[in-house]
Design an enzyme around this catalytic site. Structure first.
Site, PDB file in Angstrom:
ATOM      1  CG  ASN A  13     -32.305  58.925  -8.451  1.00 50.81           C
ATOM      2  OD1 ASN A  13     -31.236  59.069  -7.838  1.00 50.81           O
ATOM      3  ND2 ASN A  13     -33.369  58.346  -7.920  1.00 50.81           N
ATOM      4  CD1 TRP A  14     -26.687  59.003 -12.468  1.00 49.29           C
ATOM      5  CD2 TRP A  14     -24.697  59.570 -11.593  1.00 49.29           C
ATOM      6  NE1 TRP A  14     -25.905  59.467 -13.485  1.00 49.29           N
ATOM      7  CE2 TRP A  14     -24.680  59.826 -12.980  1.00 49.29           C
ATOM      8  CE3 TRP A  14     -23.562  59.858 -10.831  1.00 49.29           C
ATOM      9  CZ2 TRP A  14     -23.549  60.353 -13.613  1.00 49.29           C
ATOM     10  CZ3 TRP A  14     -22.445  60.388 -11.458  1.00 49.29           C
ATOM     11  CH2 TRP A  14     -22.448  60.627 -12.837  1.00 49.29           C
ATOM     12  CG  HIS A  99     -36.545  57.793  -5.103  1.00 45.30           C
ATOM     13  ND1 HIS A  99     -36.600  56.431  -4.878  1.00 45.30           N
ATOM     14  CD2 HIS A  99     -36.418  57.960  -6.443  1.00 45.30           C
ATOM     15  CE1 HIS A  99     -36.503  55.812  -6.053  1.00 45.30           C
ATOM     16  NE2 HIS A  99     -36.398  56.711  -7.003  1.00 45.30           N
ATOM     17  CD  GLU A 101     -34.624  53.370  -5.129  1.00 46.73           C
ATOM     18  OE1 GLU A 101     -33.643  54.136  -5.052  1.00 46.73           O
ATOM     19  OE2 GLU A 101     -34.973  52.813  -6.188  1.00 46.73           O
ATOM     20  CD  GLU A 170     -39.103  57.992  -9.735  1.00 47.04           C
ATOM     21  OE1 GLU A 170     -38.384  58.027 -10.720  1.00 47.04           O
ATOM     22  OE2 GLU A 170     -38.686  57.724  -8.599  1.00 47.04           O
ATOM     23  CB  SER A 216     -38.420  50.579 -16.231  1.00 50.15           C
ATOM     24  OG  SER A 216     -38.136  49.789 -15.088  1.00 50.15           O
ATOM     25  N   GLY A 237     -33.376  56.367 -13.694  1.00 52.28           N
ATOM     26  CA  GLY A 237     -32.393  55.694 -12.844  1.00 52.28           C
ATOM     27  C   GLY A 237     -31.330  55.021 -13.695  1.00 52.28           C
ATOM     28  N   GLY A 238     -31.469  53.730 -13.882  1.00 51.67           N
ATOM     29  CA  GLY A 238     -30.467  52.916 -14.584  1.00 51.67           C
ATOM     30  C   GLY A 238     -29.934  53.516 -15.875  1.00 51.67           C
TER      31      GLY A 238
HETATM   32  P1  13P Z   1     -35.079  53.110 -13.007  1.00 52.38           P
HETATM   33  O1  13P Z   1     -35.073  54.044 -14.196  1.00 52.38           O
HETATM   34  O2  13P Z   1     -33.767  52.415 -12.802  1.00 52.38           O
HETATM   35  O3  13P Z   1     -36.270  52.198 -13.025  1.00 52.38           O
HETATM   36  O4  13P Z   1     -35.255  54.050 -11.709  1.00 52.38           O
HETATM   37  C1  13P Z   1     -36.260  54.977 -11.707  1.00 52.38           C
HETATM   38  C2  13P Z   1     -36.097  55.836 -10.523  1.00 52.38           C
HETATM   39  O5  13P Z   1     -36.297  55.421  -9.403  1.00 52.38           O
HETATM   40  C3  13P Z   1     -35.646  57.215 -10.745  1.00 52.38           C
HETATM   41  O6  13P Z   1     -35.766  57.984  -9.590  1.00 52.38           O
END
Ligand code: 13P
Length: 258
Positions: A13-14, A99, A101, A170, A216, A237-238
């Site tokens: 997930n960018w 998500h 966010e 998540e 993470s 994510g990252g």
């Molecule tokens: P991170 O891997 O950066 O913690 O993000 C996780 C995420 O929200 C994937 O959707």
């Protein structure tokens, strides 16, 4: 993981990272180091404007491209929004829905549910997210909260379509914080999610659906998380922004399963 009954899925997930030009650059590097083995499905969910570049670059590969959001309506006066059939036409296979966010921007469980139904109708694979806050975990209501999110998110999803849905657990406190859930914590919630699907549908369906962990996840902790019986992959994510790191996570999915 349990490769006998269900797919392992490693999905990136960018979020709001990378331009179309940077997408092209990433894909070029990624293609040269991507593992040849087919032990898992690989997906990259990218910003809407990067979808054409990603699809073009990955055309001859087995990597599926996805979006990070979709509007639940088929078309109409929704300025700035994108419908599921547009994503399909652009070459997407997946879409992330709900998500945390986006929920923080006001997306409700009802919105998530409508989007899941619209995605399925269009033939997309929804990656439906759920997760508790730190306050909820500390208050001991994680299980109830996640159960509610799953039940509301899946309302009206038919017996035939449920296997197309991927669920991503998540925990909000683990996203972008470097603080990963322990494999045991993540397993406990993913096991509960499967139990909820079992009650709503059937044992067969519960056994067949892929449940991912996100928060993470990186090249260092992936192996241990993926070794858990109910964690069928990751939503990353990252670490999905760096080809070498993402590849290492794909490689971590190449391990013996029950
Ligand atoms: P991170 O891997 O950066 O913690 O993000 C996780 C995420 O929200 C994937 O959707």
């Amino acid at each position: 993981m349990n490769r006998k009954y269900r797919k392992t899925v490693i999905a990136g997930n960018w979020k709001m990272n990378k331009t179309p030009s940077e997408t092209k650059e990433f894909m070029t590097q990624f293609k040269t180091i991507m593992p040849k083995g087919r032990w898992c499905d690989v997906a990259l969910c990218v910003p809407a404007v990067c979808i054409p570049a990603a699809v073009r670059a990955m055309r001859e590969t087995r990597v599926g491209i996805g979006a990070e959001n979709v509007n639940a309506n088929p078309s109409g006066a929704y300025t700035g929004e994108i419908a599921a059939n547009m994503l399909v036409d652009a070459g997407c296979k997946y879409v992330i829905i709900g998500h945390s966010e986006r929920r923080a921007m006001g997306e409700t469980d009802a919105d998530v549910n409508a989007k899941v139904l619209a995605a399925l109708e269009a033939g997309l694979t929804p990656i439906m997210c759920c997760g508790e806050s730190l306050e909820q975990r500390e208050a001991g209501i994680t299980e109830e909260w996640i159960t509610m999110q799953i039940k509301l998110g899946l309302q009206g999803v038919s017996e035939e379509k449920i296997r197309k849905v991927i669920i991503a657990y998540e925990p909000i406190w683990a996203i972008g914080t470097g603080r990963t859930a322990t494999p045991e914590q993540a397993q406990e919630v993913c096991e509960n999610i499967r139990a909820v699907v079992r009650k709503l549908y059937s044992s067969k369906n519960a056994r067949a659906i892929s449940i991912l962990y996100g928060g993470s996840m990186n090249e260092k902790n992936a192996y241990e998380l993926l070794a858990q019986p109910d964690i069928d992959g990751g939503l990353i994510g990252g670490a999905s922004l760096v080809p070498e790191k993402f590849v290492k996570i794909i490689e971590a999915a190449n391990q013996p399963t029950v």
